[in-house]
Design an enzyme around this catalytic site. Structure first.
Site, PDB file in Angstrom:
ATOM      1  N   HIS A   1       0.851  -1.182   0.000  1.00 23.43           N
ATOM      2  CA  HIS A   1       0.000   0.000   0.000  1.00 23.43           C
ATOM      3  C   HIS A   1       0.893   1.241   0.000  1.00 23.43           C
ATOM      4  O   HIS A   1       2.119   1.129   0.143  1.00 23.43           O
ATOM      5  CB  HIS A   1      -0.939   0.004   1.224  1.00 23.43           C
ATOM      6  CG  HIS A   1      -0.242   0.081   2.543  1.00 23.43           C
ATOM      7  ND1 HIS A   1      -0.172  -0.959   3.432  1.00 23.43           N
ATOM      8  CD2 HIS A   1       0.436   1.096   3.132  1.00 23.43           C
ATOM      9  CE1 HIS A   1       0.508  -0.591   4.499  1.00 23.43           C
ATOM     10  NE2 HIS A   1       0.892   0.637   4.338  1.00 23.43           N
TER      11      HIS A   1
HETATM   12  P1  TYD Z   1      -1.718  -2.455   7.660  1.00 23.06           P
HETATM   13  O1  TYD Z   1      -1.114  -1.105   7.832  1.00 23.06           O
HETATM   14  O2  TYD Z   1      -2.514  -2.715   6.411  1.00 23.06           O
HETATM   15  O3  TYD Z   1      -0.596  -3.575   7.815  1.00 23.06           O
HETATM   16  P2  TYD Z   1       0.598  -4.036   6.858  1.00 23.06           P
HETATM   17  O4  TYD Z   1       0.927  -2.951   5.922  1.00 23.06           O
HETATM   18  O5  TYD Z   1       1.713  -4.351   7.805  1.00 23.06           O
HETATM   19  O6  TYD Z   1       0.173  -5.284   6.151  1.00 23.06           O
HETATM   20  O7  TYD Z   1      -2.622  -2.775   8.932  1.00 23.06           O
HETATM   21  C1  TYD Z   1      -3.175  -4.053   9.154  1.00 23.06           C
HETATM   22  C2  TYD Z   1      -4.409  -3.879  10.014  1.00 23.06           C
HETATM   23  O8  TYD Z   1      -4.076  -3.302  11.269  1.00 23.06           O
HETATM   24  C3  TYD Z   1      -5.467  -2.981   9.367  1.00 23.06           C
HETATM   25  O9  TYD Z   1      -6.733  -3.565   9.585  1.00 23.06           O
HETATM   26  C4  TYD Z   1      -5.397  -1.709  10.155  1.00 23.06           C
HETATM   27  C5  TYD Z   1      -4.816  -2.111  11.494  1.00 23.06           C
HETATM   28  N1  TYD Z   1      -3.962  -1.074  12.073  1.00 23.06           N
HETATM   29  C6  TYD Z   1      -4.435  -0.283  13.109  1.00 23.06           C
HETATM   30  O10 TYD Z   1      -5.592  -0.427  13.558  1.00 23.06           O
HETATM   31  N2  TYD Z   1      -3.618   0.677  13.642  1.00 23.06           N
HETATM   32  C7  TYD Z   1      -2.358   0.890  13.165  1.00 23.06           C
HETATM   33  O11 TYD Z   1      -1.627   1.789  13.675  1.00 23.06           O
HETATM   34  C8  TYD Z   1      -1.874   0.073  12.082  1.00 23.06           C
HETATM   35  C9  TYD Z   1      -0.496   0.264  11.524  1.00 23.06           C
HETATM   36  C10 TYD Z   1      -2.704  -0.889  11.566  1.00 23.06           C
END
Ligand code: TYD
Length: 146
Positions: free
Chosen positions: A57
């Site tokens: 992303h």
């Molecule tokens: P995401 O940032 O998409 O993770 P990655 O890039 O590591 O795969 O986040 C995964 C899930 O966690 C998503 O549902 C949102 C949640 N999340 C939070 O609630 N707070 C946060 O600070 C972060 C980074 C993620």
């Protein structure tokens, strides 16, 4: 501020200080000093199963510094035109990700811990999770700057 003109070449490795003695090492990271923005949020990623990747992303406004505080992993960044892969494997190196950078984290070693220092609170609307949407976001901006 939304900034889609950043490129992979605007994402440096920051070398954090190391205070070393016989009994170990300290790496201090201070707001707006070692990290060039005000830290609003800290999170860490761990227990990543072998072969898994994370990320895939971009963010419209969020800036981050990513540190392998334990173990190692690779971060591939993509500005829509250029790609660069950085291997993080030392707790005193941080990759500064500017806004508008597609990223993927992969090749996590067993027990790796990925510490993220972030410039904003969590905001789902700041995410771009679709690569085609990301390309449009970047090309819009590039056109506006021409
Ligand atoms: P995401 O940032 O998409 O993770 P990655 O890039 O590591 O795969 O986040 C995964 C899930 O966690 C998503 O549902 C949102 C949640 N999340 C939070 O609630 N707070 C946060 O600070 C972060 C980074 C993620």
């Amino acid at each position: 501020m939304v900034n889609n003109s950043n490129t992979v070449f605007d994402c440096p490795i920051i070398h954090f200080p190391k205070i070393q003695n016989r009994s170990g090492t300290i790496t201090p990271i201070q707001n707006e000093l070692e990290v060039p923005f005000a830290i609003q949020r800290v999170y860490y990623l761990y227990d990543v199963p072998g072969g898994e990747s994370r990320g895939a992303h971009a963010h419209r406004e969020l800036e981050q510094v990513i540190v392998a505080v334990s173990g190692s992993f690779d971060v591939t960044i993509d500005d829509g035109r250029n790609k660069k892969t950085v291997s993080l494997n030392r707790p005193y190196f941080g990759l500064h990700l500017k806004p508008g950078m597609w990223r993927e984290l992969s090749n996590f070693s067993s027990g790796a811990i990925c510490l993220v220092l972030a410039s904003m609170l969590y905001k789902e609307s700041d995410y771009i999770r679709d690569y085609e949407e990301f390309k449009i976001f970047k090309s819009d901006l590039i056109q506006r700057f021409l």
